[in-house]
Design a protein around this motif. Structure first.
Motif, PDB file in Angstrom:
ATOM      1  N   LEU A 145      62.596  44.195 -22.532  1.00  0.00           N
ATOM      2  CA  LEU A 145      62.800  42.769 -22.313  1.00  0.00           C
ATOM      3  C   LEU A 145      63.774  42.564 -21.166  1.00  0.00           C
ATOM      4  CD1 LEU A 145      63.138  41.434 -25.975  1.00  0.00           C
ATOM      5  CD2 LEU A 145      61.372  40.780 -24.335  1.00  0.00           C
ATOM      6  N   GLN A 146      63.473  41.576 -20.325  1.00  0.00           N
ATOM      7  CA  GLN A 146      64.373  41.277 -19.211  1.00  0.00           C
ATOM      8  C   GLN A 146      64.486  39.770 -19.036  1.00  0.00           C
ATOM      9  OE1 GLN A 146      64.429  43.874 -15.793  1.00  0.00           O
ATOM     10  NE2 GLN A 146      64.354  42.138 -14.382  1.00  0.00           N
ATOM     11  N   VAL A 147      65.709  39.309 -18.827  1.00  0.00           N
ATOM     12  CA  VAL A 147      65.982  37.893 -18.532  1.00  0.00           C
ATOM     13  C   VAL A 147      66.575  37.824 -17.133  1.00  0.00           C
ATOM     14  CG1 VAL A 147      67.208  35.807 -19.226  1.00  0.00           C
ATOM     15  CG2 VAL A 147      66.451  37.430 -20.973  1.00  0.00           C
ATOM     16  N   ASP A 148      65.900  37.116 -16.223  1.00  0.00           N
ATOM     17  CA  ASP A 148      66.359  36.960 -14.841  1.00  0.00           C
ATOM     18  C   ASP A 148      66.693  35.511 -14.568  1.00  0.00           C
ATOM     19  OD1 ASP A 148      65.733  39.510 -13.001  1.00  0.00           O
ATOM     20  OD2 ASP A 148      64.158  39.350 -14.529  1.00  0.00           O
ATOM     21  N   ARG A 149      67.831  35.297 -13.941  1.00  0.00           N
ATOM     22  CA  ARG A 149      68.172  33.934 -13.527  1.00  0.00           C
ATOM     23  C   ARG A 149      67.531  33.657 -12.176  1.00  0.00           C
ATOM     24  NH1 ARG A 149      74.129  31.231 -14.072  1.00  0.00           N
ATOM     25  NH2 ARG A 149      73.773  29.328 -12.876  1.00  0.00           N
TER      26      ARG A 149
ATOM     27  N   HIS B 155      65.726  25.284 -11.710  1.00  0.00           N
ATOM     28  CA  HIS B 155      66.562  26.444 -11.965  1.00  0.00           C
ATOM     29  C   HIS B 155      66.505  26.796 -13.451  1.00  0.00           C
ATOM     30  CE1 HIS B 155      68.444  26.657  -7.990  1.00  0.00           C
ATOM     31  NE2 HIS B 155      68.367  25.338  -7.999  1.00  0.00           N
ATOM     32  N   GLY B 156      66.521  28.106 -13.728  1.00  0.00           N
ATOM     33  CA  GLY B 156      66.459  28.531 -15.113  1.00  0.00           C
ATOM     34  C   GLY B 156      66.368  30.037 -15.230  1.00  0.00           C
ATOM     35  N   TYR B 157      65.638  30.493 -16.240  1.00  0.00           N
ATOM     36  CA  TYR B 157      65.530  31.931 -16.512  1.00  0.00           C
ATOM     37  C   TYR B 157      64.083  32.337 -16.749  1.00  0.00           C
ATOM     38  CZ  TYR B 157      70.528  31.466 -17.523  1.00  0.00           C
ATOM     39  OH  TYR B 157      71.869  31.193 -17.449  1.00  0.00           O
ATOM     40  N   MET B 158      63.722  33.499 -16.230  1.00  0.00           N
ATOM     41  CA  MET B 158      62.424  34.093 -16.492  1.00  0.00           C
ATOM     42  C   MET B 158      62.598  35.185 -17.541  1.00  0.00           C
ATOM     43  SD  MET B 158      59.176  34.033 -15.669  1.00  0.00           S
ATOM     44  CE  MET B 158      59.025  33.384 -13.977  1.00  0.00           C
ATOM     45  N   VAL B 159      61.871  35.074 -18.631  1.00  0.00           N
ATOM     46  CA  VAL B 159      61.892  36.095 -19.673  1.00  0.00           C
ATOM     47  C   VAL B 159      60.633  36.941 -19.517  1.00  0.00           C
ATOM     48  CG1 VAL B 159      61.859  36.563 -22.149  1.00  0.00           C
ATOM     49  CG2 VAL B 159      63.203  34.647 -21.266  1.00  0.00           C
ATOM     50  N   SER B 160      60.808  38.244 -19.299  1.00  0.00           N
ATOM     51  CA  SER B 160      59.685  39.159 -19.117  1.00  0.00           C
ATOM     52  C   SER B 160      59.648  40.171 -20.257  1.00  0.00           C
ATOM     53  CB  SER B 160      59.800  39.897 -17.777  1.00  0.00           C
ATOM     54  OG  SER B 160      59.801  38.986 -16.698  1.00  0.00           O
ATOM     55  N   HIS B 161      58.482  40.278 -20.866  1.00  0.00           N
ATOM     56  CA  HIS B 161      58.275  41.217 -21.976  1.00  0.00           C
ATOM     57  C   HIS B 161      57.304  42.293 -21.506  1.00  0.00           C
ATOM     58  CE1 HIS B 161      56.674  41.921 -26.345  1.00  0.00           C
ATOM     59  NE2 HIS B 161      57.367  42.936 -25.891  1.00  0.00           N
ATOM     60  N   TYR B 162      57.851  43.478 -21.234  1.00  0.00           N
ATOM     61  CA  TYR B 162      57.038  44.608 -20.809  1.00  0.00           C
ATOM     62  C   TYR B 162      56.604  45.367 -22.064  1.00  0.00           C
ATOM     63  CZ  TYR B 162      59.161  43.575 -16.279  1.00  0.00           C
ATOM     64  OH  TYR B 162      59.583  42.946 -15.131  1.00  0.00           O
ATOM     65  N   LYS B 163      55.305  45.389 -22.316  1.00  0.00           N
ATOM     66  CA  LYS B 163      54.796  45.972 -23.557  1.00  0.00           C
ATOM     67  C   LYS B 163      54.462  47.457 -23.385  1.00  0.00           C
ATOM     68  CE  LYS B 163      53.046  41.467 -24.940  1.00  0.00           C
ATOM     69  NZ  LYS B 163      51.894  40.666 -25.436  1.00  0.00           N
ATOM     70  N   ALA B 164      54.235  48.111 -24.531  1.00  0.00           N
ATOM     71  CA  ALA B 164      53.969  49.552 -24.520  1.00  0.00           C
ATOM     72  C   ALA B 164      52.715  49.911 -23.735  1.00  0.00           C
ATOM     73  CB  ALA B 164      53.860  50.063 -25.957  1.00  0.00           C
ATOM     74  N   ASP B 165      51.754  48.984 -23.658  1.00  0.00           N
ATOM     75  CA  ASP B 165      50.505  49.272 -22.942  1.00  0.00           C
ATOM     76  C   ASP B 165      50.608  49.020 -21.436  1.00  0.00           C
ATOM     77  OD1 ASP B 165      50.573  46.525 -22.775  1.00  0.00           O
ATOM     78  OD2 ASP B 165      48.770  46.167 -23.958  1.00  0.00           O
TER      79      ASP B 165
END
Length: 277
Positions: free
Chosen positions: A184-188, A195-205
């Motif tokens: 999981l990564q949260v980028d401003r 303006h805000g945050y991007m939440v990225s969910h890198y999955k096992a696949d």
């Protein structure tokens, strides 16, 4: 004990029976925070009910961090955590000349840093127990230190790094948690002018699912405080359990982590235990 101005004013208003939403950081250091908490807790002996003492930490209310915390169960066991902060605190920033922000031991590392520690603690859902940090002072227009690189350990045994540069020519802020089943990564940043945050969910696949959340933490924390006041007034004469994310103790725990890092920096990276509340 002499308190910093915001804590002193908060305690005055609390003793007068007023609910208080205080600016962060919760205190200048852990000793002050613990003394202030003792004073606050003693109010119940003199007032019909204990007023609410909240700290305005909007990061715990940002939808991006709320969502990221929910997704933590999907990435398996935590293996590593990274918090990278390259700030933009220079003379073009409206907060640059704020004298009270400069008066803290640790300067902007403490004043700004509580936000990023709040985000860290919110996402991982457990406490930082030990730290080892190296600090430096490069930009003499800023109070010392203005750079910190720390290794920390969480109570669940997972280790991580916290890197903060107060003033960078290329600002970047992110939180990244690597798990056994994903990351999981949260980028401003900004998207479509917001303006805000991007939440990225890198999955096992190998697939990545990303969602953008505009800033709204300040509005949400204010809504929570107003809601708490309304509920407390309806239960006049009885104690009311306020929103825990705004509690003074939560804000003090953010301060405790940074104080340990700053102490370690003064000791050339020696391991320091984070004080508990």
């Amino acid at each position: 004990m002499e308190f910093c101005l915001q804590v002193e004013m908060s305690l005055r208003m609390l003793k007068a029976g007023k609910h208080v939403l205080q600016e962060k950081p919760a205190a200048a250091d852990v000793t002050e925070a613990k003394t202030a908490l003792t004073s606050y807790e003693s109010l119940s002996a003199h007032l019909p009910h204990q007023p609410i003492w909240a700290v305005a930490e909007n990061y715990r209310f940002e939808p991006a961090f709320v969502e990221c915390k929910k997704l933590m169960n999907e990435i398996g066991d935590m293996m590593n955590v990274q918090v990278i902060v390259e700030g933009s605190m220079n003379n073009s920033n409206p907060y640059f000349s704020s004298s009270w922000r400069r008066n803290f031991t640790g300067g902007f590392i403490l004043d700004m840093g509580v936000h990023f520690i709040a985000g860290l603690r919110m996402v991982v859902g457990c406490e930082v127990t030990t730290v080892s940090a190296i600090t430096s002072h490069v930009d003499v227009t800023l109070p010392p230190p203005d750079n910190i690189s720390a290794l920390f350990q969480l109570e669940n045994g997972c280790a991580g790094v916290f890197v903060m540069v107060v003033s960078s020519k290329s600002p970047k802020i992110l939180w990244r948690v690597v798990g056994s089943k994903g990351t999981l990564q949260v980028d401003r940043g900004n998207k479509d002018g917001r303006h805000g945050y991007m939440v990225s969910h890198y999955k096992a696949d190998g697939h990545c699912q990303s969602s953008f959340y505009p800033f709204s933490g300040v509005n949400e924390e204010l809504k929570a405080f107003v809601h708490d006041i309304s509920k407390a007034n309806l239960q006049d004469g009885c104690s009311y359990e306020a929103e825990p994310r705004s509690s003074y103790s939560e804000g003090a725990r953010d301060v405790a982590v940074l104080e340990a890092m700053l102490e370690s920096g003064l000791k050339n990276g020696a391991q320091v235990n984070v004080k508990k509340f």
